[in-house]
Write an enzyme that holds these catalytic residues in place. Structure first.
Site, mmCIF file in Angstrom:
data_model
loop_
_atom_site.group_PDB
_atom_site.id
_atom_site.type_symbol
_atom_site.label_atom_id
_atom_site.label_comp_id
_atom_site.label_asym_id
_atom_site.label_seq_id
_atom_site.Cartn_x
_atom_site.Cartn_y
_atom_site.Cartn_z
ATOM 1 N N SER A 244 0.856 -1.181 0.000
ATOM 2 C CA SER A 244 0.000 0.000 0.000
ATOM 3 C C SER A 244 0.893 1.231 0.000
ATOM 4 O O SER A 244 2.115 1.120 0.055
ATOM 5 C CB SER A 244 -0.889 0.007 1.235
ATOM 6 O OG SER A 244 -0.126 0.430 2.352
ATOM 7 N N LYS A 245 0.247 2.375 -0.042
ATOM 8 C CA LYS A 245 0.993 3.636 -0.106
ATOM 9 C C LYS A 245 1.961 3.789 1.077
ATOM 10 O O LYS A 245 2.961 4.486 0.953
ATOM 11 C CB LYS A 245 0.019 4.814 -0.117
ATOM 12 C CG LYS A 245 -0.775 4.888 -1.412
ATOM 13 C CD LYS A 245 -1.063 6.340 -1.798
ATOM 14 C CE LYS A 245 -1.838 6.448 -3.097
ATOM 15 N NZ LYS A 245 -3.276 6.265 -2.909
ATOM 16 N N ARG A 246 1.644 3.137 2.183
ATOM 17 C CA ARG A 246 2.544 3.218 3.335
ATOM 18 C C ARG A 246 3.949 2.746 2.971
ATOM 19 O O ARG A 246 4.922 3.139 3.582
ATOM 20 C CB ARG A 246 2.041 2.321 4.473
ATOM 21 C CG ARG A 246 0.901 2.866 5.280
ATOM 22 C CD ARG A 246 0.520 1.892 6.388
ATOM 23 N NE ARG A 246 0.089 0.601 5.841
ATOM 24 C CZ ARG A 246 0.715 -0.539 6.012
ATOM 25 N NH1 ARG A 246 1.821 -0.581 6.722
ATOM 26 N NH2 ARG A 246 0.256 -1.647 5.484
ATOM 27 N N GLY A 248 5.502 3.289 0.234
ATOM 28 C CA GLY A 248 6.136 4.111 -0.798
ATOM 29 C C GLY A 248 5.261 4.126 -2.024
ATOM 30 O O GLY A 248 4.088 3.760 -1.965
#
Ligand code: GLU
Length: 487
Positions: A244-246, A248
């Site tokens: 996920s965006k967490r 990167g």
């Protein structure tokens, strides 16, 4: 009949890594077996879909070099057919109209949660109402959804990745096919479209596994032939959680902007779930087509490792023809600093090719390459601190060495062998190691602790440029107090 595959992104976001990998596997299989790849944009969620996202997805596919043979087809255009398919299921009794109120719906869900089983209250209400009465209420324009009547039994398919996969039908919800606002749901639209397009192989992410039995049941209810399914494993972040965006950047476009080459991205995506069965890692697109097979797609999720992507990118940079790279390098220079790009454009093409030749084997990304090019395109602003602590220690001594070096280099023919000969003879004559000259020289010439070979650097900078930089370093060294010199 030749295989027909599709990539069916929803334009509710950019092309992300998981989507691109799905696109790639479909593309590889289509190209491998001489099949047809259809691109379908699933834009039925009007609120979350946007043209900008569609454009970004098409751009990402083109950038990766994944072309499609038909489409883009927009799912929204099939609305009439979706409704017709639902009507067919209504008339055959495979679907029913659900007039439940929102409160009833709420209570049904709560009850199912509590008992952990499907109670099928909506179906019971519909059956109690009867088809004629339901039809009459619908004709009066009473709002209602249409639900699928999940038959008893078990749904089984031979998954291209997971092998035999089964679901007990009593665990499957009587899913909504048509919402009360008349819009079709994903599971209905996807079956209607895949059947209409003659899709023979559906390859998509594991996140769709639980949709597949529902879709198979709809195919069967409509009397349509069921395609083959293959569900590719999830992509995880380095911490083992779903990517996920967490973790990167997950949008493919972000990697394009960072100077990753499309062939490296494709190579990397291919290895997320597929492996060639030997120790090869670096593949061109054509080699991937050759080597790819669904049999070698693993069941286990794979980890998105940016270091590996950068390593692969370095491999592909080194393989790329310099002439092909130059426009990309100019773009990367432009991103870094437009002055660098214009300095590069003002140089002779052969000089720029030589620079890129030397750097492409040392860089991980185009942006990294642009950064390594900086000392050749702009004056040395400052000396790298870590390198200076080592190479400019004892400034007086280093300065004297550089000055002796300028003395001989000034007399030398400006070619790599002659320069090398001159430097080595000087060191030898003084009974010192060549490194004592080479390392401070590198720092003087580039401001950095690492660069291409020092004699290559000298030639690239040219006689005046190089001697000027050495003299500047001598002045800098002269300004350093011997005692306070970086230790
Ligand atoms: N639009 C769906 C998605 O993006 C496609 C699912 C499918 O391939 O059936 O997840």
């Amino acid at each position: 009949m030749s295989p027909r595959l599709r990539f069916a992104p929803s334009p509710t976001g950019y092309l992300h890594v998981g989507g691109a990998r799905t696109a790639l596997f479909n593309w590889l299989l289509a190209r491998k077996v001489g099949g047809t790849l259809v691109l379908r944009i699933e834009d039925t969620d009007r609120q979350r879909s946007s043209d900008a996202h569609t454009e970004a997805i098409l751009h990402g596919m083109r950038w990766l070099g994944l072309d499609w043979d038909e489409g883009p087809v927009f799912q929204g255009a099939g609305l009439d057919r979706h409704v017709e398919d639902v009507e067919r299921m209504l008339s055959s009794g495979k679907a029913y109209r659900d007039f439940s109120t929102p409160q009833e719906g709420e209570a049904d869900r709560a009850e199912e949660m509590e008992h952990g089983t499907r109670t099928r209250r909506a179906r019971q209400r519909a059956d109690a109402l009867g088809r004629d009465e339901a039809g009459a209420r619908a004709a009066r324009g009473e709002p209602h959804a249409v639900r699928f009547r999940v038959p008893d039994g078990e749904t089984v398919w031979e998954d291209m990745v997971h092998g035999e996969t089964r679901f007990r039908n009593r665990e499957i919800d009587d899913l909504v096919l048509l919402r009360s606002d008349g819009t079709p749901t994903y599971n209905l639209a996807v079956v209607s479209d895949d059947a209409h397009m003659g899709i023979t192989h559906v390859i998509r992410g594991d996140d769709h596994l639980s949709n597949t039995p529902k879709q198979i049941l709809i195919y069967e209810a409509l009397g349509l032939s069921v395609p083959m399914f293959g569900h590719v494993p999830l992509i995880l972040g380095p911490d083992g959680k779903r990517l996920s965006k967490r973790h990167g950047a997950t949008a493919v476009g972000a990697y394009e902007e960072e100077g990753i080459l499309p062939e490296a991205m494709v190579n990397f995506l291919a290895l997320l779930g597929w492996s060639p069965g030997d120790d090869r890692e670096v593949f061109e697109l054509s080699e991937l087509i050759e080597a790819f097979s669904m049999e070698r797609v693993g069941k286990k999720s794979s980890v998105f490792d940016v270091t590996k992507l950068e390593w692969l990118n370095g491999q592909h940079l080194a393989r790329r023809l310099t002439a092909d790279l130059i426009p990309l390098v100019l773009d990367a220079l432009e991103r870094a600093d437009p002055a660098l790009a214009s300095a590069a454009r003002s140089r002779a093409p052969e000089w720029l090719s030589r620079l890129v030749d030397l750097l492409k084997v040392r860089a991980r990304t185009l942006d990294d390459l642009a950064d390594q090019a900086r000392p050749f395109l702009a004056p040395v602003g400052e000396y790298d601190e870590r390198a200076a602590r080592k190479q400019f220690k004892r400034p007086g001594e280093v300065r004297e060495r550089l000055s002796a070096l300028v003395g001989v280099l000034a007399e030398t023919d400006w070619s790599e062998p002659a320069l090398e000969q001159a430097l080595r003879s000087l060191a030898e004559a003084r009974g010192e190691g060549a490194g004592k000259f080479i390392h401070p020289l590198r720092l003087a010439l580039t401001g950095r602790g690492a660069s291409p070979g020092i004699f290559e650097v000298l030639v690239l900078l040219g006689r005046d440029g190089a001697l000027g930089r050495i003299e500047a370093a001598e002045r800098h060294l002269g300004s350093l107090p011997e005692d306070d010199a970086p230790a």
